[in-house]
Design a protein around this motif. Structure first.
Motif, PDB file in Angstrom:
ATOM      1  N   UNK A  19      14.102  -8.055   0.321  1.00  0.00           N
ATOM      2  CA  UNK A  19      15.422  -9.685   0.352  1.00  0.00           C
ATOM      3  C   UNK A  19      14.168 -11.022   0.507  1.00  0.00           C
ATOM      4  N   UNK A  20      13.994 -11.571  -0.277  1.00  0.00           N
ATOM      5  CA  UNK A  20      13.710 -13.082  -0.290  1.00  0.00           C
ATOM      6  C   UNK A  20      12.012 -12.494  -1.101  1.00  0.00           C
ATOM      7  N   UNK A  21      11.913 -11.524  -1.519  1.00  0.00           N
ATOM      8  CA  UNK A  21      10.396 -11.296  -1.265  1.00  0.00           C
ATOM      9  C   UNK A  21      10.447 -11.597  -2.974  1.00  0.00           C
ATOM     10  N   UNK A  22       9.112 -12.529  -3.749  1.00  0.00           N
ATOM     11  CA  UNK A  22       9.258 -12.199  -5.402  1.00  0.00           C
ATOM     12  C   UNK A  22       7.797 -11.587  -6.395  1.00  0.00           C
ATOM     13  N   UNK A  23       6.914 -11.399  -5.410  1.00  0.00           N
ATOM     14  CA  UNK A  23       6.213 -10.088  -5.749  1.00  0.00           C
ATOM     15  C   UNK A  23       4.999  -9.311  -4.868  1.00  0.00           C
ATOM     16  N   UNK A  24       4.896  -8.651  -4.845  1.00  0.00           N
ATOM     17  CA  UNK A  24       4.354  -7.265  -3.551  1.00  0.00           C
ATOM     18  C   UNK A  24       2.894  -6.762  -4.486  1.00  0.00           C
ATOM     19  N   UNK A  25       1.764  -7.310  -3.661  1.00  0.00           N
ATOM     20  CA  UNK A  25       0.441  -6.684  -3.200  1.00  0.00           C
ATOM     21  C   UNK A  25       0.157  -4.683  -2.975  1.00  0.00           C
ATOM     22  N   UNK A  26      -0.451  -3.866  -3.998  1.00  0.00           N
ATOM     23  CA  UNK A  26       0.713  -2.657  -3.120  1.00  0.00           C
ATOM     24  C   UNK A  26      -1.735  -2.487  -2.971  1.00  0.00           C
ATOM     25  N   UNK A  27      -2.000  -1.489  -2.256  1.00  0.00           N
ATOM     26  CA  UNK A  27      -3.568  -0.785  -2.099  1.00  0.00           C
ATOM     27  C   UNK A  27      -2.877   0.416  -2.918  1.00  0.00           C
ATOM     28  N   UNK A  28      -4.494   0.498  -3.408  1.00  0.00           N
ATOM     29  CA  UNK A  28      -4.077   1.666  -4.513  1.00  0.00           C
ATOM     30  C   UNK A  28      -6.091   2.191  -3.809  1.00  0.00           C
ATOM     31  N   UNK A  29      -6.827   1.650  -3.569  1.00  0.00           N
ATOM     32  CA  UNK A  29      -7.706   2.911  -2.978  1.00  0.00           C
ATOM     33  C   UNK A  29      -8.487   2.245  -2.382  1.00  0.00           C
ATOM     34  N   UNK A  30      -9.559   3.436  -1.586  1.00  0.00           N
ATOM     35  CA  UNK A  30     -10.278   2.031  -1.031  1.00  0.00           C
ATOM     36  C   UNK A  30     -11.734   3.502  -0.659  1.00  0.00           C
ATOM     37  N   UNK A  31     -13.280   3.083  -1.244  1.00  0.00           N
ATOM     38  CA  UNK A  31     -13.804   3.437  -1.494  1.00  0.00           C
ATOM     39  C   UNK A  31     -14.103   4.669  -2.923  1.00  0.00           C
ATOM     40  N   UNK A  32     -14.884   5.419  -2.553  1.00  0.00           N
ATOM     41  CA  UNK A  32     -15.249   6.136  -3.779  1.00  0.00           C
ATOM     42  C   UNK A  32     -14.100   7.932  -3.286  1.00  0.00           C
ATOM     43  N   UNK A  33     -13.294   7.787  -2.553  1.00  0.00           N
ATOM     44  CA  UNK A  33     -12.968   8.969  -1.620  1.00  0.00           C
ATOM     45  C   UNK A  33     -10.895   8.872  -1.920  1.00  0.00           C
ATOM     46  N   UNK A  34     -10.555   7.398  -1.050  1.00  0.00           N
ATOM     47  CA  UNK A  34      -9.271   6.914  -0.630  1.00  0.00           C
ATOM     48  C   UNK A  34      -8.247   7.185  -1.635  1.00  0.00           C
ATOM     49  N   UNK A  36      -4.064   6.186  -1.094  1.00  0.00           N
ATOM     50  CA  UNK A  36      -2.942   5.315  -0.758  1.00  0.00           C
ATOM     51  C   UNK A  36      -2.195   6.236  -0.850  1.00  0.00           C
ATOM     52  N   UNK A  37      -1.301   7.136  -0.248  1.00  0.00           N
ATOM     53  CA  UNK A  37      -0.626   8.447  -0.482  1.00  0.00           C
ATOM     54  C   UNK A  37       0.404   7.714  -0.925  1.00  0.00           C
ATOM     55  N   UNK A  38       1.101   6.314  -0.729  1.00  0.00           N
ATOM     56  CA  UNK A  38       2.201   6.011  -1.022  1.00  0.00           C
ATOM     57  C   UNK A  38       2.111   5.054  -2.185  1.00  0.00           C
ATOM     58  N   UNK A  39       1.118   4.928  -3.312  1.00  0.00           N
ATOM     59  CA  UNK A  39       0.994   3.165  -3.681  1.00  0.00           C
ATOM     60  C   UNK A  39       2.316   3.778  -4.896  1.00  0.00           C
ATOM     61  N   UNK A  40       1.964   5.091  -5.365  1.00  0.00           N
ATOM     62  CA  UNK A  40       3.670   5.117  -6.237  1.00  0.00           C
ATOM     63  C   UNK A  40       4.682   4.660  -6.193  1.00  0.00           C
ATOM     64  N   UNK A  41       5.065   5.219  -4.506  1.00  0.00           N
ATOM     65  CA  UNK A  41       6.546   4.747  -4.269  1.00  0.00           C
ATOM     66  C   UNK A  41       5.795   3.294  -4.354  1.00  0.00           C
ATOM     67  N   UNK A  42       5.570   2.732  -3.696  1.00  0.00           N
ATOM     68  CA  UNK A  42       5.428   1.401  -3.342  1.00  0.00           C
ATOM     69  C   UNK A  42       5.601   0.656  -4.652  1.00  0.00           C
TER      70      UNK A  42
END
Length: 283
Positions: A19-34, A36-42
Motif C-alpha cells: 500500500x502506497x508503494x511505487x517500487x521495491x528492491x529485492x535481495x537476490x544473493x550474497x557472496x557466491x553461495x547464498x 534469498x529463498x523468498x526472492x522470486x515470490x517477492x
C-alpha cells in the motif's frame, strides 16, 4: 513530490504490504553461495502490485567481483525496465578483513562488469553515508546512487551527490525508501529509457500495386503504371523497352519473371507479380 518504496530480504514477508508503494528492491544473493529463498515470490508480488522492481546483491568482497556478479545475474535475469543494484557495505565477518581499497576496487569492478552484461538496464549502487563519504574514493555509482542515512527526513540524505533513491528509515520491519522522481510512471519511464529503441518498421519495398492488372489485351494497354513496371524490370536487368505499352515483349518478360519467382505464370502483373518486382533478391 517524490515516491516511496521498500527493500526486502528473507527476513521480510514473502508478500509484504505494498500500500502506497511505487517500487521495491529485492535481495537476490550474497557472496557466491547464498540465495534469498523468498526472492522470486517477492519479485512476483511486487510486479503484481504494479511496482517498479529492482534486484540487489550483497557482496563478500574477498571474492572475485565477476564471479559474484555472474552468479547474481544467472539468478536475477532482469528484463529491460527493471533495476539492478550492488548493496555496498562491509560490516559483517565476510568483509571486515577486506581493506578499504580492495572494497572500492570490488565496487567499481562489479558495477562496470554488470553494466557491460546489462547495457539496457539501470545499474546502480547502494551505500550509506559513511561508505560514500569516508571509504569511497572514486565517486563511481554507474547509473544511479541509492544512499542510506539514519534519522534524516525522506529526500534529505545530507549529501551533495546526484542521488536517486534515499533509504531513510526502518519501520514496520522493512527499510523505507524514497525516490525524488514525481510518480511511479516517471520512474518506470526512466528505467525503460535504458532499453534499445525499437527497430523502425521496414520501409515498403516499392510503390504499392496500383490496382490495375497489367496484361496483354486489345486494344493494347498503355499507361504510366505499365511504364513504372517496365522501368523497374529494366532496372533489375531484364531487357525490356520502357514505352508504357504492355505488348508481347512485356507479356514474355512477365512470364519469365513469374516462372523464376515461383508465381502463377499467366503474364499478368497483379499484386504478387508487382510486389516481386521490388523484392530481393534482385534478378
Amino acid at each position: 513530490m517524490g515516491i516511496y518504496g521498500q527493500d526486502w530480504a528473507s527476513y521480510q514477508s514473502a508478500t509484504p504490504d505494498t500500500t502506497g508503494l511505487s517500487f521495491a528492491f529485492v535481495k537476490v544473493s550474497q557472496g557466491l553461495t547464498y540465495t534469498n529463498p523468498e526472492w522470486t515470490t517477492q519479485r512476483d508480488h511486487a510486479r503484481a502490485a504494479g511496482l517498479v522492481v529492482g534486484y540487489y546483491h550483497y557482496p563478500e568482497m574477498a571474492n572475485s567481483a565477476q564471479q559474484e556478479a555472474d552468479r547474481f545475474l544467472s539468478l536475477a535475469q532482469p528484463p529491460n525496465g527493471e533495476l539492478v543494484c550492488l548493496d555496498w557495505e562491509g560490516y559483517d565477518s565476510a568483509n571486515e578483513s577486506v581493506d578499504h581499497a580492495a572494497q572500492v576496487a570490488y565496487k567499481d569492478a562489479w558495477l562496470r562488469y554488470v553494466k557491460g552484461r546489462l547495457p539496457h538496464n539501470p545499474v546502480g549502487l547502494y551505500c550509506n553515508t559513511e561508505y560514500w563519504q569516508s571509504i569511497d574514493t572514486t565517486g563511481y555509482f554507474q547509473d544511479y546512487l541509492w544512499i542510506a542515512t539514519d534519522g534524516l527526513p525522506a529526500g534529505q540524505p545530507g549529501i551533495s551527490a546526484n542521488w536517486l533513491f534515499h533509504q531513510y528509515a526502518d519501520s514496520g520491519g522493512a527499510d523505507q525508501d524514497y525516490c525524488h522522481l514525481g510518480s511511479t510512471g516517471e520512474l518506470r519511464s526512466w528505467a525503460a529509457s535504458f532499453a534499445p529503441a525499437p527497430a523502425p518498421a521496414p520501409a515498403p519495398a516499392g510503390p504499392p500495386w496500383p490496382g490495375e492488372y497489367l496484361r496483354l489485351q486489345s486494344p493494347m494497354l498503355h499507361d504510366d503504371n505499365v511504364r513504372t513496371w517496365q522501368q523497374r524490370m529494366n532496372d533489375r536487368g531484364w531487357a525490356l523497352t520502357v514505352d508504357g505499352w504492355y505488348g508481347q515483349q512485356s507479356d514474355s518478360i512477365c512470364r519469365q519473371f513469374q516462372q523464376e519467382k515461383g508465381l502463377t505464370v499467366d503474364g499478368i502483373v497483379g499484386p504478387a507479380s508487382w510486389a516481386a518486382a521490388w523484392a530481393d533478391p534482385v534478378t
